[in-house]
Scaffold this active site. Structure first.
Site: not given
Lengths: 366, 445
Positions: B63, B179, B232, B317
């Protein structure tokens, strides 16, 4: 009837373990002092014996001896409250700030009175009507209270752990007056005080806590203090209102740092031969949240009523932290009946909070 | 000609199956040769004696917060953090403001990244505004330079939309990344549901919230016959589902973060090690991350799945936040860990404990993520030191110890649960297109 502390229990939350991280071992060591409860209560240790705490955040690491110090101090405070002019200058010159992010009647009023009886100045701050409403962050509010010169901040907050943050980030002392679903140590202390005044030594006593355990800070703190004092604690409620982690068959069961309580979903079984029963407040939003079919269904299964109390020991006291939903978690007859000690709990709350404030602040120069 | 020789290291290039003492020659920013007897006339030399020489790491889940949340991170600071962490390629997630759901935003990111420290490959949104209702213009986003699509931060809750996104993305040969979270089950939980959430009185998020979404996604991918990448994953049952899907031959891939490989929910309450003051519960907001840190059993399962290759890639992440977004009540704190600069050191704990071989770790940081997203189509030979590849190289010292000091991070996000922790394994130098973009003093160029 006193049960042997080592008698087998069906569901041990924190079974003894071989491999335990160092930090947990230390915690466990503290709680293993529990079985000494009666000896210490018999000795009636002087309040000066052991109190080294800077804050009161929870009772999770209190030994029986330390609990007894607080409860005995509360006993002395009850004597003060019984005087014609219940005022002593023990905390004269101290500034107490109550900072409440949630509504409260009993806790706030009793803290305020406790501070005033001991001669402290008490300032009340509510989230509503303060800068909090303007979006002030908790830490900024904490710093403001510190700048005012507070000696102790009594904090109630809707988020679990908020008092820990306040304690870490400020120079004043913090008393947790209820944080989210986590802890409410002064409630548990007043419950312990009330139970001891009713039952005497709590070792081996069966105390049933009924209701919304999952969301109850009162239940969480009581689990620690009552087991530390040697009581057998049975939690009772629907599976939807019991917190996870109480299953000792889980792979990580041995590392769990939870008090040794037993779970029983059937209140009629749980309440058999109980020495005391504590009903918890049921929030009505649990129904809309899908955790309960209806209040009627809840009451049918888990209401503490006369019929069920007949299965408990004769004269077993009934506690409730308030505010009460009469006819939901407790029937009107029981709430106002001869076994109810609800008003005594409130009255004891003042003495217990005086004891906490006194023990926290006494040694300091104004 | 600009020639650079990385001399005397242990060259580890899993894509080629190379693990040998050798020199790496880089000419004009590209790998020219690996070997022991290279032409070194007029060549700058980096002494890699005692170091591991690996392809630059590829992070497929970063991010960068730019545009719109530059107070958390910028493309400049995020790519500098990447370089320090050994990453020479980062795939940035589109949950920016505005979200990366139009060509204009993709072009902004790529243009800004031209002056960044490492390569940035944008991931575009699945849905407009990440709202989960209408598809973004996936083909246009692909033409603009997106390498995959995701609404990360949120699941694609509508299973039909997920399928349509996979189908539309296949026109451009790209993958959707989901996600995995069933929001009705996670229900506002702020940490893993288990005994620690009970201990802390915090609202738990059950493992089933992730697992049901993983199961649904695999079913949708199977029916569509199209590839899908799972972001993730963090629970034992998720790894079992992915393993079963792969055994059925489904083109499902998955990633795991360094923190889900190494930290459990215990750290939320009690901290990482005995060095901390454990007199009171921590409620450490720097451990608040989504998916949450799980049980020790989940961690062990993730490590095993990574070792087996059931999980294809390690992805950070990296989720930087401003201090005030963590210096608050646990319930209020932002989810996320600033992870680029600690990823390698943290993963090395698995190598030092014997849970993972170093070549496997390097594979999951280089060839694995490239294969998972098919990034070699966008950047030929990415994640490898094969001749002709970009000169993206990282020099590692697996045995060097260092202490995590968040205040010295290049990232604006100082939010790490590892502060003050000593890690064994560090990045000594990072080369991007043959240029040193990060190095410790001891590397002589």
């Amino acid at each position: 009837m006193v049960k042997n502390a080592s008698s087998p229990r069906t569901t041990r939350v924190a079974p003894s373990s071989q491999k335990r991280p160092a930090q947990l071992t230390e915690r466990r060591a503290k709680t293993e002092g529990r079985s000494n409860a009666a000896d210490i209560s018999a000795e009636r240790l002087s309040p000066d014996a052991t109190w080294q705490r800077r804050h009161l955040l929870d009772l999770d690491d209190f030994s029986a001896a330390e609990l007894v110090v607080v409860l005995d101090t509360a006993g002395a405070m009850k004597e003060v409250l019984a005087r014609d002019v219940p005022r002593v200058p023990a905390l004269r010159g101290k500034t107490i700030v109550t900072l409440f992010y949630e509504a409260s009647t009993r806790t706030r009023a009793s803290f305020e009175l406790a501070g005033k009886v001991l001669g402290a100045d008490v300032i009340n701050v509510s989230a509503a009507g303060s800068s909090v409403q303007k979006g002030e962050a908790l830490l900024d509010t904490i710093r403001t209270i510190q700048a005012i010169g507070a000696d102790v901040c009594i904090l109630r907050h809707h988020s679990s752990g908020a008092p820990y943050l306040a304690a870490r980030e400020s120079s004043f002392r913090v008393v947790n007056a209820g944080d989210g679903g986590h802890a409410h140590p002064t409630q548990a202390l007043l419950d312990a005080y009330t139970l001891r005044s009713q039952l005497g030594d709590l070792r081996g006593r069966k105390i049933v806590i009924v209701g919304d355990i999952a969301h109850s800070r009162v239940a969480r703190s009581n689990m620690w203090s009552l087991t530390a004092l040697g009581a057998e604690v049975v939690l009772c409620g629907p599976p939807t209102l019991l917190p996870p982690g109480l299953n000792d068959a889980a792979p990580d069961a041995e590392e769990r740092d939870l008090p040794p309580v037993r779970v029983e979903h059937d209140l009629d079984i749980a309440i058999e031969d109980a020495d005391a029963v504590m009903a918890l407040r049921l929030q009505r939003e649990r129904q809309s949240g899908g955790l309960l079919p209806s209040l009627r269904e809840y009451a049918r299964l888990y209401q503490v009523n006369g019929e069920r109390m007949a299965k408990a020991k004769p004269d077993a006291p009934v506690l409730h932290p308030g505010p009460i939903n009469e006819g939901v978690e407790i029937s009107t007859e029981v709430a106002h009946g001869s076994r109810s000690v609800v008003e005594e709990q409130v009255a004891n709350g003042v003495a217990v909070r005086m004891a906490v404030l006194y023990l926290l602040l006494r040694g300091e120069q104004p | 000609m600009n020639k650079l020789l990385i001399r005397g290291g242990r060259v580890l290039d899993p894509a080629q199956g190379v693990d040998e003492g050798a020199d790496v020659l880089i000419v004009d920013g590209q790998v020219a040769a690996i070997g022991g007897d290279l032409d070194v006339a007029n060549t700058e030399v980096i002494d890699a004696n005692g170091l591991v020489v690996s392809p630059g790491f590829v992070d497929i889940h970063t991010h960068l917060r730019d545009p719109g949340q530059e107070y958390k991170e910028t493309i400049a600071t995020g790519t500098e953090a990447a370089a320090r962490g050994g990453f020479t390629t980062v795939c940035c997630m589109p949950n920016t403001e505005p979200a990366i759901d139009t060509r204009a935003t993709v072009e902004y990111v790529l243009r800004t990244a031209m002056s960044g420290h490492v390569r940035v490959l944008p991931i575009g949104c699945v849905s407009r505004g990440r709202e989960g209702h209408e598809l973004a213009e996936l083909a246009d986003l692909a033409d603009a330079g997106c390498v995959a699509f995701s609404d990360d931060g949120s699941p694609v809750a509508d299973g039909a939309l997920l399928r349509h996104a996979m189908e539309f993305a296949s026109i451009s040969g790209l993958k959707v990344i989901d996600h995995c979270e069933d929001l009705a089950i996670s229900d506002g939980g702020v940490m893993h549901e288990g005994w620690v959430s009970t201990r802390l009185g915090l609202r738990g998020q059950s493992a089933a919230a992730e697992e049901t979404a993983v199961a649904r996604d695999i079913a949708v991918a199977a029916e569509a016959g199209l590839p899908l990448h799972l972001a993730h994953i963090s629970t034992r049952a998720s790894t079992d589902l992915v393993r079963a899907a792969k055994q059925r031959g489904l083109p499902v891939t998955a990633e795991v973060t360094p923190h889900h490989l190494t930290l459990t929910h215990n750290v939320v309450a009690f901290g990482e090690n005995g060095n901390r003051d454990n007199d009171t519960l921590l409620y450490d907001t720097n451990t608040k991350v989504n998916p949450p840190l799980r049980s020790a059993d989940d961690v062990a399962a993730c490590v095993e799945a990574l070792r087996e290759g059931v999980i294809d890639a390690i992805a950070t992440d990296h989720a930087p936040h401003a201090d005030y977004e963590k210096a608050c009540e646990f319930d209020e704190a932002a989810f996320g860990i600033s992870g680029l600069e600690t990823a390698f050191g943290l993963c090395m704990t698995l190598v030092h404990s014997g849970a993972l071989e170093l070549p496997t770790l390097i594979e999951r940081l280089t060839a694995g993520p490239v294969r998972a997203l098919g990034l070699q189509r966008s950047v030929p030979n990415l994640g490898s030191l094969v001749e002709g590849a970009h000169g993206d190289v990282v020099l590692l010292d697996p045995a060097a110890e260092w202490t995590v000091e968040p205040e010295r991070f290049a990232s604006k996000g100082k939010n790490t649960p590892l502060a003050c922790r000593t890690l064994k394994g560090k990045i000594v130098a990072t080369l991007y297109n043959g240029k040193v973009v990060w190095s410790e003093e001891r590397v002589e160029v």
